[in-house]
Write a protein that holds these residues in place. Structure first.
Motif, PDB file in Angstrom:
ATOM      1  N   LEU A  55       6.837  -6.334  -0.731  1.00 34.27           N
ATOM      2  CA  LEU A  55       7.683  -7.074  -1.095  1.00 34.27           C
ATOM      3  C   LEU A  55       6.832  -8.447  -2.115  1.00 34.27           C
ATOM      4  O   LEU A  55       7.836  -9.527  -2.284  1.00 34.27           O
ATOM      5  CB  LEU A  55       8.149  -8.590   0.140  1.00 34.27           C
ATOM      6  CG  LEU A  55       9.437  -7.672   0.509  1.00 34.27           C
ATOM      7  CD1 LEU A  55       9.743  -8.273   2.085  1.00 34.27           C
ATOM      8  CD2 LEU A  55      10.325  -7.479   0.019  1.00 34.27           C
ATOM      9  N   PHE A  56       5.603  -8.658  -1.845  1.00 34.53           N
ATOM     10  CA  PHE A  56       4.551  -9.399  -2.365  1.00 34.53           C
ATOM     11  C   PHE A  56       3.589  -9.366  -3.331  1.00 34.53           C
ATOM     12  O   PHE A  56       3.852  -9.853  -4.548  1.00 34.53           O
ATOM     13  CB  PHE A  56       3.975 -10.569  -1.368  1.00 34.53           C
ATOM     14  CG  PHE A  56       4.579 -11.243  -0.518  1.00 34.53           C
ATOM     15  CD1 PHE A  56       5.589 -11.594  -0.825  1.00 34.53           C
ATOM     16  CD2 PHE A  56       4.997 -10.350   0.639  1.00 34.53           C
ATOM     17  CE1 PHE A  56       6.828 -12.736   0.236  1.00 34.53           C
ATOM     18  CE2 PHE A  56       5.574 -11.347   1.963  1.00 34.53           C
ATOM     19  CZ  PHE A  56       6.572 -13.067   1.694  1.00 34.53           C
ATOM     20  N   ILE A  57       3.230  -8.215  -3.062  1.00 37.61           N
ATOM     21  CA  ILE A  57       1.761  -7.907  -3.962  1.00 37.61           C
ATOM     22  C   ILE A  57       2.726  -6.935  -4.744  1.00 37.61           C
ATOM     23  O   ILE A  57       1.862  -6.399  -6.046  1.00 37.61           O
ATOM     24  CB  ILE A  57       1.350  -7.002  -3.356  1.00 37.61           C
ATOM     25  CG1 ILE A  57      -0.082  -8.168  -2.077  1.00 37.61           C
ATOM     26  CG2 ILE A  57      -0.088  -6.434  -4.055  1.00 37.61           C
ATOM     27  CD1 ILE A  57      -0.868  -7.765  -0.600  1.00 37.61           C
ATOM     28  N   TYR A  58       3.315  -5.916  -4.335  1.00 35.71           N
ATOM     29  CA  TYR A  58       3.898  -4.463  -5.792  1.00 35.71           C
ATOM     30  C   TYR A  58       4.781  -5.429  -7.054  1.00 35.71           C
ATOM     31  O   TYR A  58       4.266  -4.416  -8.060  1.00 35.71           O
ATOM     32  CB  TYR A  58       4.549  -4.067  -4.873  1.00 35.71           C
ATOM     33  CG  TYR A  58       5.179  -2.663  -5.695  1.00 35.71           C
ATOM     34  CD1 TYR A  58       4.352  -1.728  -6.476  1.00 35.71           C
ATOM     35  CD2 TYR A  58       6.270  -2.416  -5.832  1.00 35.71           C
ATOM     36  CE1 TYR A  58       4.512  -0.422  -7.120  1.00 35.71           C
ATOM     37  CE2 TYR A  58       6.894  -1.618  -7.796  1.00 35.71           C
ATOM     38  CZ  TYR A  58       5.604  -0.387  -7.671  1.00 35.71           C
ATOM     39  OH  TYR A  58       5.600   0.574  -8.561  1.00 35.71           O
ATOM     40  N   PRO A  59       5.594  -6.412  -6.604  1.00 30.89           N
ATOM     41  CA  PRO A  59       6.247  -6.809  -8.086  1.00 30.89           C
ATOM     42  C   PRO A  59       5.181  -7.968  -8.789  1.00 30.89           C
ATOM     43  O   PRO A  59       5.161  -7.557 -10.260  1.00 30.89           O
ATOM     44  CB  PRO A  59       6.528  -7.874  -7.596  1.00 30.89           C
ATOM     45  CG  PRO A  59       6.637  -7.830  -6.199  1.00 30.89           C
ATOM     46  CD  PRO A  59       6.038  -7.055  -5.853  1.00 30.89           C
TER      47      PRO A  59
END
Length: 111
Positions: A46-50
């Motif tokens: 949710l936070f790092i992959y984008p």
């Protein structure tokens, strides 16, 4: 908040499913540790992959999206390295385990 909790449940279930059906992908902890692994995967997704997708956009384009899967493999391997109750022995169980987690997230992404 509900989406985050759903992601944790999906990832935890996918890790449990993978440990049940994939030889070499072993989880030997309790449900609290399983929820911790699901939380770590959910935080990454949710936070790092984008952010990683934006930074590595040229590599993703050149590799036709394969680099994103390599990032997923690295994250799963890192979690297995940090959590002694999750043991992945070999590259094939790592690939299959990441595939199970990816398919589970794809199937339940509409929820």
């Amino acid at each position: 908040m509900a989406k985050f909790i759903l992601k944790i449940a999906i990832n935890s279930g996918a890790v449990y499913f993978a440990s049940t059906f994939i030889d070499g992908f072993t989880f030997s902890g309790n449900y609290i540790i399983l929820a911790g692994i699901g939380t770590a995967l959910a935080i990454f997704q949710l936070f790092i992959y984008p952010i990683v997708k934006v930074v590595a956009f040229p590599i993703v384009i050149i590799s036709f999206g394969l680099f994103g899967y390599i990032v997923d493999l690295a994250v799963l391997w890192g979690i297995a390295y940090l959590v002694p109750q999750l043991e992945i022995t070999g590259i094939l169980p790592l690939i299959l385990g990441a595939a199970v987690i990816s398919v589970a997230n794809l199937l339940f992404s509409w929820l």
